[in-house]
Enzyme design. Structure first.
Site, PDB file in Angstrom:
ATOM      1  N   GLY A  10       0.727  -1.155   0.009  1.00  0.00           N
ATOM      2  CA  GLY A  10      -0.120  -0.052   0.111  1.00  0.00           C
ATOM      3  C   GLY A  10       0.920   1.189  -0.312  1.00  0.00           C
ATOM      4  O   GLY A  10       2.327   1.264   0.124  1.00  0.00           O
ATOM      5  N   LYS A  34       8.378  -0.032   5.593  1.00  0.00           N
ATOM      6  CA  LYS A  34       7.726   1.563   5.058  1.00  0.00           C
ATOM      7  C   LYS A  34       9.012   2.462   4.590  1.00  0.00           C
ATOM      8  O   LYS A  34       9.870   2.520   5.496  1.00  0.00           O
ATOM      9  CB  LYS A  34       6.955   2.147   6.292  1.00  0.00           C
ATOM     10  CG  LYS A  34       6.285   3.567   5.899  1.00  0.00           C
ATOM     11  CD  LYS A  34       5.206   3.679   7.027  1.00  0.00           C
ATOM     12  CE  LYS A  34       4.249   5.072   6.477  1.00  0.00           C
ATOM     13  NZ  LYS A  34       3.450   5.322   7.581  1.00  0.00           N
ATOM     14  N   VAL A  58       4.626   1.260   1.537  1.00  0.00           N
ATOM     15  CA  VAL A  58       4.691  -0.227   2.510  1.00  0.00           C
ATOM     16  C   VAL A  58       4.800  -1.516   1.608  1.00  0.00           C
ATOM     17  O   VAL A  58       3.850  -1.637   0.583  1.00  0.00           O
ATOM     18  CB  VAL A  58       3.475  -0.257   3.441  1.00  0.00           C
ATOM     19  CG1 VAL A  58       3.817  -1.448   4.211  1.00  0.00           C
ATOM     20  CG2 VAL A  58       3.359   0.853   4.366  1.00  0.00           C
ATOM     21  N   ASP A  91      -3.909  10.828  15.575  1.00  0.00           N
ATOM     22  CA  ASP A  91      -4.371  10.234  14.328  1.00  0.00           C
ATOM     23  C   ASP A  91      -5.210   9.066  14.629  1.00  0.00           C
ATOM     24  O   ASP A  91      -4.913   8.037  13.862  1.00  0.00           O
ATOM     25  CB  ASP A  91      -3.413  10.405  13.152  1.00  0.00           C
ATOM     26  CG  ASP A  91      -3.828  10.221  11.875  1.00  0.00           C
ATOM     27  OD1 ASP A  91      -5.180  10.701  11.723  1.00  0.00           O
ATOM     28  OD2 ASP A  91      -3.383   9.838  10.987  1.00  0.00           O
ATOM     29  N   GLY A  96       0.562   5.789   1.029  1.00  0.00           N
ATOM     30  CA  GLY A  96      -0.248   6.926   1.478  1.00  0.00           C
ATOM     31  C   GLY A  96       0.834   8.004   1.698  1.00  0.00           C
ATOM     32  O   GLY A  96       1.825   8.370   0.889  1.00  0.00           O
ATOM     33  N   GLY A  97       0.250   9.303   2.557  1.00  0.00           N
ATOM     34  CA  GLY A  97       0.969  10.391   2.516  1.00  0.00           C
ATOM     35  C   GLY A  97       2.219  10.151   3.175  1.00  0.00           C
ATOM     36  O   GLY A  97       3.094  11.109   2.656  1.00  0.00           O
ATOM     37  N   MET A  98       2.652   9.195   3.950  1.00  0.00           N
ATOM     38  CA  MET A  98       3.916   9.174   4.355  1.00  0.00           C
ATOM     39  C   MET A  98       4.993   8.191   3.777  1.00  0.00           C
ATOM     40  O   MET A  98       6.033   8.041   4.067  1.00  0.00           O
ATOM     41  CB  MET A  98       3.785   8.316   5.999  1.00  0.00           C
ATOM     42  CG  MET A  98       3.570   9.689   6.957  1.00  0.00           C
ATOM     43  SD  MET A  98       4.550  10.887   7.177  1.00  0.00           S
ATOM     44  CE  MET A  98       5.754   9.954   8.065  1.00  0.00           C
TER      45      MET A  98
END
Length: 360
Positions: A70, A92, A77, A187, A72-74
């Site tokens: 996957g 990650k 992964v 979060d 995402g913003g960070m």
């Protein structure tokens, strides 16, 4: 290739064409376009295989990347494997491309340091951290088989109250360690809580993504995003009112509000507030009264509903003062203890059976 194909068809279809071609000594050599097409397909296959092998051989320290899980913003992964131990894990990673990524990189490193301090069973475990020669930063964590609570509800619908409390209690325990250490998550949301299978135990809650964690030292705070005036951090659907209005003033009760919003989602399949855009949602958290979950779904016990609504109080002082108090209130609910390892194992086994039957 079309002229060759047409000629072959005419030769087969009309005997006169075949005779004329034979009389003209026109043979049927292998057409060059077909050879070129074959060479192109084979070359593409070779190149693809080499690229795949090169990707699989890409190592981050002692870890070899597998498939992507996957993004995402960070960052992204990947499923990975320790080269020597052959232990499966997740990596990650983030690769800064320009100076504007400095904040994201600082947040990424902050997440690693904050998560590595935590040792609770219900917090995702960090194995390693490092960076490569090309500037890619990465950290290695345990690979979690299962589903996030967001995926769980989307795929299988709202949870029974006993199962929802089962996950909430475990998340409270993970947060309790973080809060005692002066860390506020900021979060908490269904996507950041994982329903994992660990050590032969099903429905083990794992708290993820400490990228927005804030450390409190007395009256001073330290956040990964170095909170700026006019900015806020969090996910609007599960964000406490003070996160959008009182910058830098968040405390443990901010996480309690978010956990109450998660509980609302687990029980009803919907977040407590919605809107056309993030601004509408943020305003609703600050202004609108939440609809009791029992109005959206039958079978929600009164005592559990009261706990959820107290978590969702607009003012922090009206919520539970600490996550330990919330944990005790959840444990006192009548439905607590009605979902355990045996029920979880039976549920997951049933899901696997139905999935295999569907595949057939």
């Amino acid at each position: 290739c079309i002229p060759y194909a047409t000629l072959l068809f005419l030769r087969w279809y009309d005997v006169n064409v075949a005779l004329a071609l034979d009389a003209d000594h026109f043979g049927m050599p292998v057409p060059m376009p077909f050879l070129a097409a074959f060479a192109a397909v084979y070359a593409s296959h070779v190149i693809h295989s080499i690229r795949r092998e090169a990707f699989e051989a890409r190592q981050f320290g002692q870890y070899r990347l597998k498939e992507k899980l996957g993004s995402g913003g960070m960052g992204e992964v990947y499923r990975a494997e320790h080269v020597s131990l052959k232990r499966p894990c997740a990596i990650k990673l983030i690769k800064p491309e320009n100076e504007t990524d400095a904040t994201a990189l600082a947040r990424f490193e902050h997440e690693v340091r904050a998560t590595a301090e935590l040792t609770h069973w219900n917090t995702v475990e960090i194995y390693d951290f490092g960076h490569t020669d090309d500037g890619t930063f990465y950290y290695v964590m345990e690979l979690l088989p299962g589903l996030s609570l967001e995926e769980l509800v989307k795929q299988h619908g709202p949870l029974p109250p006993g199962r929802a409390v089962h996950f909430l209690l475990q998340t409270c325990r993970a947060l309790r360690e973080a809060h005692v250490g002066g860390l506020v998550h900021r979060d908490i949301k269904p996507a950041n809580i994982f329903a994992a299978i660990r050590g032969g135990t099903h429905d083990v809650a794992k708290l993820l993504d400490f990228g927005l964690v804030k450390r409190r030292r007395g009256e001073e705070t330290e956040g990964a995003d170095a909170t700026q005036a006019g900015s806020f951090a969090g996910s609007p659907l599960y964000m406490a009112p003070e996160q959008s209005s009182q910058f830098g003033k968040e405390d443990a009760r901010t996480d309690i509000y978010a956990l109450g919003a998660v509980a609302y989602y687990l029980l009803t399949g919907e977040p407590p507030f919605s809107g056309k855009n993030p601004v509408e949602i943020i305003n609703a958290h600050s202004r609108d009264e939440v609809v009791p979950p029992s109005r959206l779904r039958d079978g929600i016990p009164d005592d559990l509903e009261k706990v959820v609504l107290r978590c969702l109080a607009k003012k922090p002082e009206d919520r539970f003062p600490a996550v330990g108090n919330l944990e005790r209130a959840l444990a006192d609910c009548e439905c607590a203890g009605k979902w355990g390892d045996q029920e979880a194992a039976a549920w997951w086994n049933d899901v696997e059976v139905r999935a295999s039957e569907k595949a057939k």
